[in-house]
Design an enzyme around this catalytic site. Structure first.
Site, PDB file in Angstrom:
ATOM      1  N   SER A 276       0.844  -1.187   0.000  1.00 20.57           N
ATOM      2  CA  SER A 276       0.000   0.000   0.000  1.00 20.57           C
ATOM      3  C   SER A 276       0.889   1.251   0.000  1.00 20.57           C
ATOM      4  O   SER A 276       1.687   1.436  -0.913  1.00 20.57           O
ATOM      5  CB  SER A 276      -0.954  -0.021   1.193  1.00 20.57           C
ATOM      6  OG  SER A 276      -1.943   0.968   1.078  1.00 20.57           O
ATOM      7  N   HIS A 392      -8.045  -4.926  -1.019  1.00 20.26           N
ATOM      8  CA  HIS A 392      -6.755  -4.305  -0.752  1.00 20.26           C
ATOM      9  C   HIS A 392      -5.836  -5.224   0.048  1.00 20.26           C
ATOM     10  O   HIS A 392      -4.612  -5.050   0.035  1.00 20.26           O
ATOM     11  CB  HIS A 392      -6.961  -2.996   0.007  1.00 20.26           C
ATOM     12  CG  HIS A 392      -5.732  -2.143   0.087  1.00 20.26           C
ATOM     13  ND1 HIS A 392      -4.987  -1.809  -1.018  1.00 20.26           N
ATOM     14  CD2 HIS A 392      -5.115  -1.557   1.152  1.00 20.26           C
ATOM     15  CE1 HIS A 392      -3.971  -1.052  -0.664  1.00 20.26           C
ATOM     16  NE2 HIS A 392      -4.019  -0.894   0.660  1.00 20.26           N
TER      17      HIS A 392
END
Length: 423
Positions: A276, A392
């Site tokens: 991320s 994610h």
């Protein structure tokens, strides 16, 4: 507070409840008391209370510390228990009162660290004032109630905290988990993990996958507490925002260089991993210092900072990174890995992973980055895996998560061990 009084961000301030409700904020005057004020190396975590004590949890140089305050009979005055010496320790800990309303000072105390799974203790706050008991350590503990089973062999493993000096002279702490008798020959497979953003703190916590897939195989595991995170409170985070983002990357590079100088590893045996915002960190390490790393795992990353704000949740991160449609692009372009790829550079092996269904960081970041690398030089050691599920987190269930973790750890470990054979 008295007119003109200001408190540092991250401070904990107390005021008697009855007076506050009766007189209002401005009417309490000098009744406000600062219980904790952050310094450059300390940060507030949380507080909780039993019947007669307030428990204050703070971080001191990224080590957990628990202080106690006695609550007087009126409930309006807090006095620090000065006879008890709270010792900062490399661990994660939490305290939760059992039932403060029945007159009890009992609380649950939970701890864990990199090599110790969570343990639950029954504790009593009043014990910190007992005489004849050690005046430091966890003297408040009554008994161990339960502990989670160990998932990997921790024999002879050791946790230490070290410090690297960043480019601007700032000391950057990092934790290192390794065998006690490790040979400092530069051949140890080492994995350095980092994040450095959104005031997210890294610190001691038990991760079975790192133990099984890395430490048990003889690897060295390292976590860097670089700026952008929350290890030292809001100021540590703000020090790495927007135009100062370079400081996060300089911090991470400093830790890598310090590991090499210490003899733990060499560039060919030093791998790095992040996801991320940590994936953006990996992308910048790839373009800024390709000579420093033996292998990289870049997960669900941001990589194109020219268009990040136009993809999915990207617009909500402009307070962190900046707005590329304004003059912010002048500094943003310096840490936009996609734009900074150079076909003349010999880049280290990299594994880029993402998820088709990532609804936070668009998989286009990873796709474009890898495609550009392949177009530049099809012989570069660039590997790509896109899971079609998972969001994610990169995986939709435990089986997928296990696969993705094994894929990353095996790639890094195999690459480093082959490099070590050539040293």
């Amino acid at each position: 507070p008295v007119a003109g009084t200001t408190y540092k961000k991250g401070s904990l301030v107390s005021v008697p409840t009855r007076e506050f409700l009766a007189k209002g904020a401005a009417g309490c005057g000098d009744l406000y008391e600062v219980l904790f004020e952050p310094t450059e190396r300390t940060a507030y975590e949380y507080f909780t209370a039993t019947r007669n004590y307030l428990l204050l949890s703070t971080m001191d140089n990224v080590k957990a510390k628990l202080d106690f305050y006695k609550i007087d009979e009126s409930g309006s005055k807090l006095t620090h228990v000065s006879g008890y010496k709270a010792v900062p320790q490399i661990r994660d800990c939490s305290a939760s009162p059992i039932d403060p309303y029945d007159g009890s000072d009992d609380f649950w105390f939970t701890t864990s660290d990199y090599i110790t799974p969570s343990s639950l203790f029954l504790a009593n706050a009043a014990k910190v004032e007992e005489e004849g008991v050690n005046d430091e350590g966890d003297k408040f503990i009554l008994e161990k109630v339960k502990e989670l089973p160990e998932k990997y062999d921790t024999k002879d493993l050791d946790i230490t905290q070290q410090f690297a000096t960043s480019k601007d002279g700032t000391e950057i702490p990092y934790f290192i988990v390794r065998k006690k008798d490790i040979e400092l020959n530069g051949k140890n497979p080492t994995m350095l993990y980092g994040y450095g953003g959104f005031e997210v703190s890294l610190g001691p916590r038990y991760i079975a996958t790192s133990g099984i897939a890395w430490l048990e195989r003889g690897g060295v595991y390292v976590e860097a507490n670089i700026r952008g995170g929350g290890e030292f409170g809001p100021a540590w985070h703000q020090a790495g925002l927007k135009a100062n983002r370079n400081k996060c990357y300089e911090d991470f590079i400093a830790v890598g260089e310090h590991l090499i100088e210490s003899g733990i590893c060499k560039p060919k045996t030093l791998s790095i991993r992040g996801g991320s915002n940590g994936g953006l960190l990996m992308g910048n390490m790839y373009t800024m210092r390709p000579d420093l790393w033996g292998a990289i795992h870049c997960a669900v990353p941001l990589l194109d900072m020219k268009r990040y704000h136009k993809l999915l949740a990207g617009a909500s991160w402009m307070a962190e990174y900046g707005d590329p449609d304004t003059d912010d692009w002048e500094f943003l372009q310096k840490y936009s890995p996609y734009q900074n790829l150079d076909k003349s550079v010999a880049y280290p092996p990299i594994l880029v992973t993402t998820s088709t269904r990532d609804d936070r960081v668009h998989p286009a970041h990873a796709r474009k980055f890898v495609r550009k690398l392949w177009d530049m030089n099809p012989d570069l050691p660039v590997y790509y895996y896109e899971n079609i599920e998972g969001g994610h987190g990169g995986a939709a269930d435990a089986k997928q998560s296990a696969f993705m973790t094994a894929l990353a750890y095996d790639f890094l470990f195999d690459t480093l061990t082959k490099n070590a054979e050539e040293l």
